[in-house]
Motif scaffolding. Structure first.
Motif, PDB file in Angstrom:
ATOM      1  N   ASN A 156       0.959  -1.045  -0.003  1.00 22.72           N
ATOM      2  CA  ASN A 156       0.333  -0.096  -0.277  1.00 22.72           C
ATOM      3  C   ASN A 156       0.650   1.027   0.230  1.00 22.72           C
ATOM      4  OD1 ASN A 156      -1.298   2.121   1.515  1.00 22.72           O
ATOM      5  ND2 ASN A 156      -2.732   1.132   1.343  1.00 22.72           N
ATOM      6  N   HIS A 158      -5.702   3.589  -3.606  1.00 26.46           N
ATOM      7  CA  HIS A 158      -6.698   3.390  -2.937  1.00 26.46           C
ATOM      8  C   HIS A 158      -7.629   4.553  -2.710  1.00 26.46           C
ATOM      9  CE1 HIS A 158      -4.294   4.251  -0.168  1.00 26.46           C
ATOM     10  NE2 HIS A 158      -4.929   3.740   1.312  1.00 26.46           N
ATOM     11  N   HIS A 208     -10.150   6.430   1.614  1.00 22.71           N
ATOM     12  CA  HIS A 208     -10.826   6.965   2.156  1.00 22.71           C
ATOM     13  C   HIS A 208     -11.761   8.355   1.969  1.00 22.71           C
ATOM     14  CE1 HIS A 208      -7.343   5.724   4.060  1.00 22.71           C
ATOM     15  NE2 HIS A 208      -6.471   5.021   3.247  1.00 22.71           N
ATOM     16  N   ASP A 259      -7.627   1.615   6.321  1.00 17.34           N
ATOM     17  CA  ASP A 259      -6.768   0.594   5.275  1.00 17.34           C
ATOM     18  C   ASP A 259      -6.609  -0.820   6.092  1.00 17.34           C
ATOM     19  OD1 ASP A 259      -5.585   2.561   3.729  1.00 17.34           O
ATOM     20  OD2 ASP A 259      -4.615   3.568   5.720  1.00 17.34           O
TER      21      ASP A 259
HETATM   22 FE   LIG Z   1      -4.643   4.021   2.888  1.00 23.03          FE
END
Ligand SMILES: [Fe+2]
Ligand code: FES
Lengths: 462, 172
Positions: free
Chosen positions: A209, A216, A221, A372
Motif C-alpha cells: 500500500n 486507493h 479514504h 486501511d
Molecule cells: Fe490508505
C-alpha cells in the motif's frame, strides 16, 4: 528447502509478474509461504530496528525484532550503537524484559549472568565455585546482530553475515530517503515512542500500500475526501511521480493538482526550508519543491509517509512524517509499529500541529489509518482460503498507458504519474526472487546477485 | 473564589447514571447524541504506555498518545461516520462498554466532578467468531450544566502496550 509446490507457484509468479503483470494470491496468507519468507526474506534483508534519536544517551536501549528474533538495540558506554540478541548464553532467558530504558548492564533473572551494554559477559554468580577457572567469559557474550549499520539516523540489522552492505542495499533509494531524513541540520527525532498494535493482516499488504498505492485514496479514504481532508480531485495522483529502484524499494511523490495553491516543500517551517535548500542537491530540491505527499517502502517492511494534512475538518493542513514497520507475526498477523518524527529544530508550534495531524489521521486511531487496516484484514482473511489462494491478483495498472519518464531528475525507474503499479510489481518481483533463491552455499555471499536473479527469471520463463 | 462540589449520594447516582447513558449511546452508535453530552472545550486523550521496569517513574509516554482529540476532531469523527464511506465502522462493530468501579470526587471548580471508572470494551466485527477486548481506567471531568453533565475531559489509560485491535475507531 522450498517445497516443490511453493517453488512452482513462485516461479510461475515471477514469470507472470513480468509477462502478465499479475501476482499469485497465494503469497499473502499461507503458513508455508510464511515459513519460507522468514528465512529467505527476513533472514537476508536489512530490517529497520530503530531511529538513533530513540537512544540518544549512553545506556539507552529499545527492544526490537527481526522476524521472531528480538534484539536489544542500545547505545553502549562509548556511545556506539549496538544490537544484541536478547537471550542469555546460559539457557536463553531474556536478559531485558522492558521495551525501553537506560542500563549499563543487563542481568539475567534466571541465574544472574550479567552482561554490559557492549554485550560482554562480565558477571557469573559463584563463578569460581561453579565453573572453577574453566569458563572463558570472552566466549559467551550476547550474540550480536550479524550485521548492524545506520543510514541517516535509521538503524538497520541483517541476520545474514554475508549480506551486501546497507549502503549498497539502499542504493538509489538513498536519493529519496535523504529528502526525508537529511533535510535539516540537527536531523529528526522520534517523538515519545512508537504506537504498537496488532492487525490480523499480512505485513506485505502494508508495504504494498505504501510503496505505490495512491489509487486507493479516493475510495478507501473517501470519507475524508468528503470532509475535505484528502484531495477532492479524483485524479490527484496524476500530478505525481512513481519511482522504484533495485532491491524492491519504491515511492510515490505527489504534488498539488493544478490550480490548488499548496505551499512548497510540504509547507515545512521557514528555517527547515532554508536548511534543506542548502543541504540537498539541486536535483533533490527540484523533486521536493512541489511535494504534498510522499509515500514509500524500503524493502521489506519499512514504510514512510510524509503528508500534508489537516488535524480536523476546520484547520489548515500541516505536514507530518511517520515511519511504520510492518512486523510479521504470522501469515495472517502483523504488528504495526508507527513512529512519528519531526525535525529537532522545527519551531514548537509546528511540532505541536504536526503531532496532532499525525495522531488524528495516521496513528492507530487516525481517520485514514482505520480504513486501511480494515481492508488489509479483510484481504488476508479471504486469501487464506484454498480456492481464493489460486487466484492471480491484477497488477496491471498503467499497462499501455505510461512510459518511463525521461525528464525525471532523480535515480531509479520513474513514471510521470502515481496511478501506476510498477513499484508494487518491482517489490513483489524482488520478494519472489528472494523466495526462489536458495540460501548459501548455492549463493554464497547471501545476496540475490543479479546473476542469480536472472537465472531464476530464465528458469521461470522456460 | 470557587469551592469544590460536595459529593452527595445524589451526585454519585447522577454521575453513574450519566456514564451508563453515555455507554448506551456509544454502543448504539448514536454518536451525534453523544456529542451533545460533550463540552466544547473537550480534551480526550488515550495515553501511550510502554513496558518499563518497576523502578521507572511511569510507563506513560510523554509526547505521544494513541488518541488526542478536542471538540473539532471529535466532530470530525462523527461527521466521518455520517458519510457513507467510513469503512472501518461500516458495517459497524458490535461493541459493549462495561463501566464499573465508579468513584466520584470533587472537581477543581464548583461545577465540576472528577470521576474514575473502569472500562471493559468488547468489540466484534463481521461474521468472524472472534473478538477484541480493551480494558482500562477512565479519568473523567464532568461539568454540571442546566439539565445534567457534560464531558469536559477524559483520559483513558489502557492496560495494554501493544493494542490487540486493528484500530481505535470506537470512542472509549
Ligand atoms: Fe490508505
Ligand atoms: S539463563 Fe541466564 S543465567 Fe541462566
Amino acid at each position: 528447502m522450498l517445497r516443490n509446490e511453493l517453488r512452482q507457484i513462485l516461479e510461475k509468479g515471477l514469470h507472470d509478474v513480468e509477462a502478465d503483470w499479475t501476482v499469485p494470491a497465494a503469497i499473502i496468507n499461507d503458513p508455508e509461504m510464511h515459513d519460507a519468507e522468514r528465512e529467505r526474506v527476513f533472514g537476508r534483508s536489512w530490517v529497520f530496528l530503530a531511529h538513533e534519536s530513540e537512544i540518544p544517551e549512553r545506556g539507552d536501549y529499545v527492544v526490537r525484532y527481526i522476524s521472531e528474533d528480538q534484539f536489544i538495540v542500545c547505545r553502549d558506554e562509548d556511545g556506539e550503537v549496538r544490537g544484541h540478541l536478547n537471550s542469555c548464553r546460559h539457557r536463553g532467558m531474556q536478559v531485558c524484559r522492558a521495551e525501553m530504558g537506560n542500563a549499563s548492564h543487563f542481568r539475567c533473572p534466571y541465574h544472574g549472568w550479567t552482561y554490559n551494554n557492549k554485550g560482554s559477559l562480565v558477571g557469573v554468580p559463584a563463578g569460581r565455585e561453579a565453573y572453577g577457572n574453566k569458563l572463558d567469559k570472552s566466549l559467551w557474550q550476547l550474540k550480536p546482530v550479524p550485521k548492524l549499520d545506520t543510514y541517516k539516523g535509521l538503524i538497520f540489522g541483517c541476520l545474514d553475515p554475508d549480506a551486501q552492505s546497507l549502503d549498497d542495499y539502499l542504493g538509489d533509494m538513498k536519493f529519496y530517503l535523504d529528502i526525508v531524513l537529511d533535510r535539516s541540520d540537527a536531523g529528526l527525532q522520534v517523538v515519545g515512542a512508537p504506537q504498537r498494535w496488532v492487525v490480523d493482516a499480512n505485513w506485505k499488504l502494508g508495504a504494498d500500500n505504501f510503496i505505490g498505492d495512491a489509487y486507493h485514496t479516493m475510495m478507501t479514504h473517501r470519507s475524508m475526501v468528503e470532509l475535505g481532508l484528502a484531495p477532492p480531485d479524483p485524479k490527484f495522483a496524476l500530478y505525481g511521480e512513481h519511482v522504484h529502484t533495485e532491491h524492491g524499494h519504491g515511492l510515490g511523490i505527489i504534488g498539488p493538482p493544478p490550480g490548488i495553491p499548496l505551499p512548497e516543500f510540504l509547507g515545512m517551517p521557514e528555517n527547515i526550508v532554508e536548511q534543506l535548500q542548502r543541504r540537498l542537491s539541486p536535483e533533490q530540491v527540484e523533486v521536493f519543491r512541489p511535494v504534498a505527499f510522499i509515500h514509500g517502502t524500503v524493502f521489506p517492511n519499512l514504510s514512510i509517509g510524509n503528508f500534508l494534512m489537516s488535524k480536523d475538518h476546520v484547520s489548515p493542513p500541516t505536514s507530518f512524517l511517520t515511519l511504520r514497520l510492518w512486523h510479521p507475526l504470522g501469515p495472517d498477523k502483523m504488528e504495526i509499529m508507527s513512529f512519528f518524527l519531526v525535525e529537532k529544530e522545527a519551531p514548537d508550534w509546528y511540532k505541536e500541529e504536526s503531532y496532532q495531524a499525525y495522531v488524528r489521521t495516521f496513528g492507530i486511531s487516525g481517520a485514514f489509518e482505520q480504513d486501511d487496516a480494515e481492508n488489509w484484514r479483510s484481504i488476508t482473511r479471504v486469501l487464506g482460503a484454498q480456492y481464493a489462494k489460486k487466484m492471480e491478483l491484477n497488477y496491471q495498472m498503467g499497462r499501455g498507458v505510461y512510459e518511463p519518464d525521461p525528464d525525471w531528475p532523480g535515480p531509479g525507474k520513474a513514471f510521470p504519474m502515481d496511478y501506476a503499479e510498477a513499484n508494487q510489481r518491482n517489490f513483489m518481483e524482488y520478494w519472489m526472487q528472494l523466495m526462489v533463491t536458495d540460501p548459501a552455499p548455492h549463493n554464497k555471499n547471501g545476496k540475490v546477485s543479479d546473476a542469480a536473479a536472472a537465472e531464476a527469471l530464465t528458469r521461470a520463463e522456460a | 473564589m470557587t469551592t469544590a462540589t460536595e459529593i452527595t449520594d445524589a451526585t454519585v447516582r447522577e454521575v453513574t447514571e450519566w456514564l451508563f447513558t453515555e455507554a448506551e449511546l456509544l454502543d448504539a452508535g448514536k454518536y451525534r447524541e453523544w456529542l451533545d453530552l460533550v463540552a466544547e472545550d473537550l480534551s480526550y486523550v488515550v495515553p501511550l504506555r510502554v513496558t518499563r521496569e518497576r523502578e521507572a517513574d511511569t510507563d506513560i509516554v510523554e509526547g505521544m498518545t494513541l488518541m488526542d482529540d478536542d471538540w473539532d476532531s471529535m466532530e470530525m469523527r462523527v461527521l466521518r461516520l455520517e458519510t457513507e464511506y467510513a469503512w472501518a465502522e461500516d458495517p459497524p462493530s458490535r461493541s459493549r462498554h462495561f463501566v464499573t468501579n465508579v468513584r466520584v470526587a470533587a472537581g477543581e471548580t464548583a461545577d465540576e466532578v472528577a470521576v474514575k471508572s473502569n472500562l471493559l470494551l468488547y468489540r466484534t466485527r463481521g461474521d468472524v467468531a472472534t473478538f477484541d477486548i480493551l480494558s482500562g481506567e477512565r479519568h473523567d471531568v464532568l461539568r454540571r450544566v442546566a439539565g445534567g453533565y457534560r464531558l469536559a475531559k477524559r483520559v483513558v489509560v489502557l492496560d495494554q502496550t501493544t493494542i490487540m485491535t486493528h484500530n481505535l475507531a470506537l470512542i472509549m
